[in-house]
Design a protein around this motif. Structure first.
Motif, short mmCIF file in Angstrom:
data_model
loop_
_atom_site.label_atom_id
_atom_site.label_comp_id
_atom_site.label_asym_id
_atom_site.label_seq_id
_atom_site.Cartn_x
_atom_site.Cartn_y
_atom_site.Cartn_z
N ASN A 197 55.81 66.44 79.25
CA ASN A 197 56.11 67.56 80.14
C ASN A 197 54.88 68.17 80.80
N HIS A 198 53.74 67.49 80.70
CA HIS A 198 52.50 68.09 81.16
C HIS A 198 52.54 68.47 82.64
N TRP A 199 53.33 67.75 83.44
CA TRP A 199 53.39 68.05 84.86
C TRP A 199 53.86 69.47 85.13
N LEU A 200 54.64 70.03 84.21
CA LEU A 200 55.14 71.39 84.42
C LEU A 200 54.01 72.41 84.41
N ILE A 201 52.98 72.17 83.63
CA ILE A 201 51.86 73.12 83.54
C ILE A 201 50.61 72.62 84.25
N ASP A 202 50.71 71.44 84.87
CA ASP A 202 49.54 70.89 85.58
C ASP A 202 50.04 69.98 86.71
N ARG A 203 49.94 70.46 87.94
CA ARG A 203 50.40 69.68 89.09
C ARG A 203 49.37 68.62 89.50
N GLY A 204 48.27 68.53 88.75
CA GLY A 204 47.22 67.56 89.04
C GLY A 204 45.88 68.20 89.28
N ASP A 205 45.87 69.50 89.46
CA ASP A 205 44.61 70.23 89.67
C ASP A 205 44.43 71.35 88.66
N GLY A 206 45.23 71.30 87.59
CA GLY A 206 45.11 72.31 86.54
C GLY A 206 46.05 73.49 86.71
N ARG A 207 46.73 73.58 87.86
CA ARG A 207 47.67 74.69 88.09
C ARG A 207 49.09 74.25 87.78
N SER A 212 61.45 65.72 100.64
CA SER A 212 62.29 66.48 99.71
C SER A 212 63.10 67.56 100.42
N LEU A 213 64.13 68.01 99.74
CA LEU A 213 64.94 69.12 100.25
C LEU A 213 64.20 70.44 100.18
N GLN A 214 63.30 70.61 99.20
CA GLN A 214 62.56 71.87 99.18
C GLN A 214 61.62 71.99 100.38
N LYS A 215 61.23 70.85 100.96
CA LYS A 215 60.48 70.92 102.21
C LYS A 215 61.41 71.12 103.40
N ALA A 216 62.50 70.33 103.44
CA ALA A 216 63.40 70.37 104.58
C ALA A 216 64.09 71.72 104.74
N GLY A 222 56.52 66.05 93.67
CA GLY A 222 57.57 66.75 94.40
C GLY A 222 57.52 68.24 94.17
N VAL A 223 57.90 68.64 92.96
CA VAL A 223 57.86 70.07 92.61
C VAL A 223 56.44 70.59 92.66
N GLY A 224 55.51 69.84 92.07
CA GLY A 224 54.12 70.31 92.05
C GLY A 224 53.51 70.41 93.43
N ALA A 225 53.76 69.40 94.27
CA ALA A 225 53.24 69.44 95.64
C ALA A 225 53.86 70.59 96.41
N GLY A 226 55.13 70.87 96.13
CA GLY A 226 55.76 72.02 96.77
C GLY A 226 55.14 73.33 96.36
N ALA A 227 54.74 73.42 95.09
CA ALA A 227 54.07 74.63 94.62
C ALA A 227 52.78 74.87 95.40
N THR A 228 52.08 73.80 95.72
CA THR A 228 50.87 73.92 96.53
C THR A 228 51.20 74.28 97.97
N ALA A 229 52.17 73.58 98.55
CA ALA A 229 52.53 73.81 99.95
C ALA A 229 53.00 75.24 100.19
N TYR A 230 53.73 75.79 99.23
CA TYR A 230 54.27 77.13 99.39
C TYR A 230 53.42 78.21 98.73
N ALA A 231 52.27 77.83 98.19
CA ALA A 231 51.37 78.78 97.54
C ALA A 231 52.13 79.62 96.52
N ILE A 232 52.85 78.94 95.63
CA ILE A 232 53.67 79.62 94.63
C ILE A 232 52.77 80.43 93.70
#
Length: 366
Positions: A65-75, A296-300, A346-356
């Motif tokens: 489940n590491h992706w939930l707490i790390d999108r690839g850059d530690g966030r 993704s739909l979160q982008k569309a 997907g989810v992680g990249a969206g978090a970056t795109a939307y500055a979550i």
């Protein structure tokens, strides 16, 4: 045990089917300039299709489940995780069995909660789910106030919020549900600041206004008002299958509009009082929503979601955000969101795109 695909909904209205066949007409994320997304979370089913029946080894849990707490850059990829599900009748009577301790699934413990919270991710527990609809009915008939007190005590002990997932489409026990909410709020009053994790109390509704009608009508009129809020917000859940972009926004628009022709009517819901749900894992498919943000739909749907205007309730535009169904293994025979990359693409990249924002900020109130 559980039936596969817990979130499959017995509703596929003709309009939704037609919408699914059309090309998306909503603006892309890049065009969005409305309210920032504040809620960006995932329901989490553990590794046994939402039972959470065994204590997890935390090294193994992190690996899956590491992706939930790390999108690839530690966030973190999300700012909310909803652990699903707590059995309402077992919680009420304090069941101890092979999968449950004092009414709580063995796998939902402080170690798992703290794994998320130590990275700034808010945690909630979902009580119910479609598999436990009868258990909700039984618990509400037996002692709804005590159930609310038990839920509040559990929230206090683990430092989490609670989600009401009562999926009774026919004659739901609304008086009992009101007693549950009253008892919970007597312990944890509504907190607009969001500072007290245990004060966060939400409810699930259908993707649109045509299923779970009685619960949706009651919650909108009594608990999700912006002038006298009782619940923090609602989650518009995923429909029977992943919609098109137009189908998703059509469903969410129903909540904004209400159903004035119904008898009694369903009132409009303020945009700031609900989130929209999307699949990341559905049956045998891992969706672009998990792995491919560009498609993704979160982008569309992002432009629509951030700019959706009030239509009779609320004053600010934009839904609160997105919820994704579901992390790890939502079905015994379905796919998982496990390594190598989970849903960071997907989810992680969206978090970056939307500055979550992580942690989740105080939510818009109107």
């Amino acid at each position: 045990m559980r039936v596969p695909f817990h979130r499959l909904r017995p509703i596929m209205a003709t309009a939704a089917l037609l919408g699914a066949a059309l090309a998306p007409t909503v603006p892309p994320a890049a065009a969005a300039a409305g309210s920032p997304i504040q809620v960006y979370g995932a329901w989490h089913c553990g590794d046994d299709a939402c039972i959470w029946g065994t204590v997890r080894d935390m090294a193994e849990f992190d690996a899956k489940n590491h992706w939930l707490i790390d999108r690839g850059d530690g966030r973190p990829s999300v700012n909310l995780a909803i652990l699903s599900f707590v059995h309402p009748l077992k919680l009420l009577v304090g069941t101890n069995d092979a999968t449950t301790v004092d009414g709580v699934p063995r796998g939902i413990n402080q170690a798992v909660v703290d794994w998320f919270k130590s990275r700034g991710v808010r945690v909630m527990l979902s009580i119910g789910g479609i598999t436990y609809t009868d258990a909700w009915d039984q618990a509400l008939a037996q002692n709804p106030a005590l159930l609310g007190q038990k839920a509040a005590a559990l929230a206090t002990r683990l430092g989490v919020g609670i989600e009401i997932d009562y999926e009774q489409n026919t004659n739901p026990n609304l008086a009992g549900l009101q007693a549950f909410v009253d008892a919970y709020r007597a312990v944890h009053p509504y907190d607009a600041t969001g500072a007290d994790p245990a004060a966060r109390l939400t409810i699930d509704t259908a993707a649109g206004d045509r299923w779970l009608i009685d619960i949706n009508r009651y919650a909108t009129a009594n608990w999700l008002r912006t002038d006298t809020p009782v619940l923090d917000y609602a989650n518009a859940m995923v429909p029977a299958r992943q919609p098109s972009a137009a189908g998703a926004t059509d469903n969410w628009q129903e909540h904004l509009d209400g159903k004035p022709t119904y008898s009694p009517p369903v009132l409009p819901l303020a945009p700031a009082k609900f989130t929209g749900g999307l699949y990341i894992a559905e049956g045998s498919k891992v969706r672009p929503e998990c792995t491919d943000f560009a498609n993704s739909l979160q982008k569309a749907t992002g432009g629509w979601l951030q700019n959706a205007a009030p239509n009779g309730a609320g004053t600010t535009s934009g839904l609160l955000g997105y919820m994704f169904w579901a992390a790890e293994r939502p079905s015994t025979r379905g796919v998982t969101t496990q390594p190598p990359n989970g849903c960071a693409g997907g989810v992680g990249a969206g978090a970056t795109a939307y500055a979550i924002p992580v942690p989740m900020p105080a939510l818009r109130q109107g």
